[in-house]
Design an enzyme around this catalytic site. Structure first.
Site, PDB file in Angstrom:
ATOM      1  N   GLY A 191       4.063  -2.024  -2.503  1.00 36.07           N
ATOM      2  CA  GLY A 191       4.346  -0.608  -2.671  1.00 36.07           C
ATOM      3  C   GLY A 191       5.619  -0.395  -3.454  1.00 36.07           C
ATOM      4  O   GLY A 191       6.195  -1.332  -4.018  1.00 36.07           O
ATOM      5  N   GLY A 192       6.076   0.873  -3.473  1.00 37.45           N
ATOM      6  CA  GLY A 192       7.261   1.195  -4.243  1.00 37.45           C
ATOM      7  C   GLY A 192       8.519   0.517  -3.733  1.00 37.45           C
ATOM      8  O   GLY A 192       9.425   0.225  -4.512  1.00 37.45           O
ATOM      9  N   MET A 193       8.596   0.270  -2.425  1.00 38.80           N
ATOM     10  CA  MET A 193       9.812  -0.301  -1.849  1.00 38.80           C
ATOM     11  C   MET A 193       9.751  -1.811  -1.692  1.00 38.80           C
ATOM     12  O   MET A 193      10.792  -2.452  -1.582  1.00 38.80           O
ATOM     13  CB  MET A 193      10.072   0.329  -0.476  1.00 38.80           C
ATOM     14  CG  MET A 193      10.514   1.760  -0.519  1.00 38.80           C
ATOM     15  SD  MET A 193      12.230   1.962  -0.999  1.00 38.80           S
ATOM     16  CE  MET A 193      13.076   1.228   0.393  1.00 38.80           C
ATOM     17  N   GLY A 194       8.579  -2.399  -1.637  1.00 37.27           N
ATOM     18  CA  GLY A 194       8.513  -3.830  -1.416  1.00 37.27           C
ATOM     19  C   GLY A 194       7.105  -4.318  -1.156  1.00 37.27           C
ATOM     20  O   GLY A 194       6.128  -3.716  -1.603  1.00 37.27           O
ATOM     21  N   VAL A 196       4.211  -5.926   1.735  1.00 38.24           N
ATOM     22  CA  VAL A 196       3.807  -6.003   3.135  1.00 38.24           C
ATOM     23  C   VAL A 196       3.008  -7.295   3.329  1.00 38.24           C
ATOM     24  O   VAL A 196       2.068  -7.574   2.585  1.00 38.24           O
ATOM     25  CB  VAL A 196       2.958  -4.790   3.554  1.00 38.24           C
ATOM     26  CG1 VAL A 196       2.536  -4.917   5.016  1.00 38.24           C
ATOM     27  CG2 VAL A 196       3.748  -3.501   3.340  1.00 38.24           C
ATOM     28  N   LYS A 217       7.067  -5.749   6.573  1.00 35.99           N
ATOM     29  CA  LYS A 217       7.344  -5.077   5.302  1.00 35.99           C
ATOM     30  C   LYS A 217       8.717  -5.516   4.811  1.00 35.99           C
ATOM     31  O   LYS A 217       9.735  -5.243   5.456  1.00 35.99           O
ATOM     32  CB  LYS A 217       7.303  -3.567   5.492  1.00 35.99           C
ATOM     33  CG  LYS A 217       7.621  -2.757   4.246  1.00 35.99           C
ATOM     34  CD  LYS A 217       7.528  -1.268   4.558  1.00 35.99           C
ATOM     35  CE  LYS A 217       7.846  -0.424   3.339  1.00 35.99           C
ATOM     36  NZ  LYS A 217       7.747   1.019   3.652  1.00 35.99           N
ATOM     37  N   ASP A 313       6.087  12.092   1.168  1.00 40.70           N
ATOM     38  CA  ASP A 313       5.338  11.299   0.185  1.00 40.70           C
ATOM     39  C   ASP A 313       3.930  11.004   0.700  1.00 40.70           C
ATOM     40  O   ASP A 313       3.452   9.876   0.634  1.00 40.70           O
ATOM     41  CB  ASP A 313       6.068   9.993  -0.139  1.00 40.70           C
ATOM     42  CG  ASP A 313       5.476   9.284  -1.358  1.00 40.70           C
ATOM     43  OD1 ASP A 313       4.893   9.976  -2.218  1.00 40.70           O
ATOM     44  OD2 ASP A 313       5.583   8.043  -1.443  1.00 40.70           O
TER      45      ASP A 313
END
Length: 445
Positions: A191-194, A196, A217, A313
């Site tokens: 995803g956008g942050m990292g 999973v 995550k 979001d």
């Protein structure tokens, strides 16, 4: 302090200086009481300070107290004895505040532990040889003492600034173990942050649990270098833990291992909503299962809004359809951890998807539950018709093109009216929150 002269204890009974020091080391006597007792004992002897010096040296040699703490004790006793005491009265010791004493002890212990760890790491022989396993013990003691020291400073309003980890290239960490507990087993998604991962929880495995897996995550490389990203993920974990609901993913913990910052969540079996919608063969859009999923989305979101949390979001990629048909909301917090967490705006981490963002979010206005309501209206269209209400245009593009959402004939009139109100371009015309949507639509949860 010159620790050189020796005054051996009597062979038949414990030296009173030793007894006082042993009581302190074993936790039965506080530091300030120890200083008082040593002052009194030193005042009773003609060579009291010399005897104290010898006893402290023995305790240092035996590894029972750190050198720097012994120096502190000697200096306090010597300073207290500088002014003559009244006859038959123990030497007076100034009474510092408990907090001052504790900070002084913490600082000295930290210095001693740092020195001990450095010596062990470099293999120095400046002190008595110690087994190699004491290297780990020294490191553990140092970390524990440092954490206590930092916590006290933070509580006093002077937190230590931690440098963010440098950005590192992403790499596949399958097989890597975090905190000697979570073994990363497979990549579940990015995803956008990292990233999973599915991970084996060794504690569950040892307990012979039937479900030894969890989801982990990891914060992505670029975000590890962001000064607010770690705090954002911690806020996400904390906020989600405060939202216990069957339609919100359960978060177990937040932790870090070296430069790996991660969150531990329940492992979900099923598919993300965007994958389900993309698979036309499933026939999900417009089905009874889709209708039920909308109701569950509203129920979970209503709890979040009631607790003052805005997702900010919402999109198919942040919703998960479990194998039993239950819908779960994921990724609370990156945007919702924003301005009330100390000025951090989650939009700086790209925690916004334009085709589901309200006009206010697109303009950078402060977040509001009505932002989620706009996204909810878009998601209802996706789940009931398989199409975005504005052809995947952003809200601002839809306004410029004077677009209106298509009707959803499979819904009852009250439900259709609620969806139209959710998609209003003006915030004041939009439903206030998810609970208001449920009330206006009469949606069956």
């Amino acid at each position: 302090m010159t620790i050189s002269e020796r005054a051996p204890a009597g062979p038949q009974e414990t030296d009173p200086f030793d007894a006082a020091l042993i009581a302190f080391v074993s936790g039965r006597r506080p530091f300030e009481r120890l200083v008082k007792d040593l002052c009194a004992l030193a005042a009773e002897r003609e060579s009291g300070l010399a005897h104290l010096s010898a006893r402290l040296q023995d305790f240092i040699d035996l590894g029972r107290i750190p050198y720097d703490l012994a120096v502190l004790l000697y200096q306090d006793v010597a300073q207290a004895g500088a002014e003559p005491a009244a006859p038959d009265t123990p030497a007076a010791v100034p009474e510092p505040a408990d907090g001052d004493i504790q900070r002084k002890v913490d600082a000295v212990v930290l210095q001693a532990l740092v020195g001990q760890f450095k010596d062990l790491r470099k293999g120095k022989a400046s002190r008595a040889p110690e087994p190699e396993r004491q290297l780990d013990a020294a490191l553990a003691s140092f970390r524990g003492a440092r954490a206590r020291h930092d916590a006290r400073n933070a509580a006093a309003g002077t937190p230590r600034a931690y440098e963010p980890a440098p950005a590192t290239p992403e790499r596949n960490l399958v097989g890597h173990m975090l905190r000697e507990r979570f073994v990363l087993d497979a990549v579940l998604g990015r995803g956008g942050m990292g990233v999973v991962y599915r991970a084996v929880d060794r504690r569950r495995l040892e307990a012979q649990a039937r479900r030894p897996y969890v989801a982990v995550k990891l914060l992505g490389g670029n975000f590890r270098a962001h000064p607010d990203a770690v705090r954002a993920m911690e806020a996400e974990a904390r906020r989600t833990q405060e939202l216990p609901h069957p339609n919100i993913v359960t978060v177990h913990d937040f932790d870090r291992d070296g430069d790996h910052v991660f969150m531990v969540m329940e492992l979900l079996e099923g598919r993300s909503l965007d994958a389900v919608l993309a698979d036309k063969a499933l026939g999900f859009a417009g089905s009874a299962a889709a209708y039920r999923a909308v109701g569950e989305l509203c129920a979970g979101l209503a709890l979040a809004h009631a607790r003052g949390v805005v997702h900010a979001d919402l999109k198919p990629g942040n919703l998960f359809l479990c194998a039993d048909g239950t819908l779960k909301i994921l990724d609370f917090g990156i945007a919702s951890a924003a301005r009330d967490e100390g000025g951090f705006d989650g939009s700086t981490l790209d925690a916004m998807t334009p085709v589901y963002a309200s006009p206010e979010r697109m303009r950078g206005d402060p977040r509001d539950p009505r932002d989620d309501v706009y996204a909810l209206g878009c998601l209802v269209h996706m789940m009931m018709s398989g199409r975005h209400p504005f052809g995947r245009m952003s809200a601002l593009e839809a306004i410029d093109n004077e677009l209106e959402p298509e009707p959803l004939p499979q819904l009852r009139p009250a439900e259709q009216a609620a969806v139209r109100a959710a998609l209003a371009f003006e915030a004041e015309d939009r439903l206030a929150d998810a609970f208001a949507f449920l009330e206006a639509s009469g949606w069956q949860v």
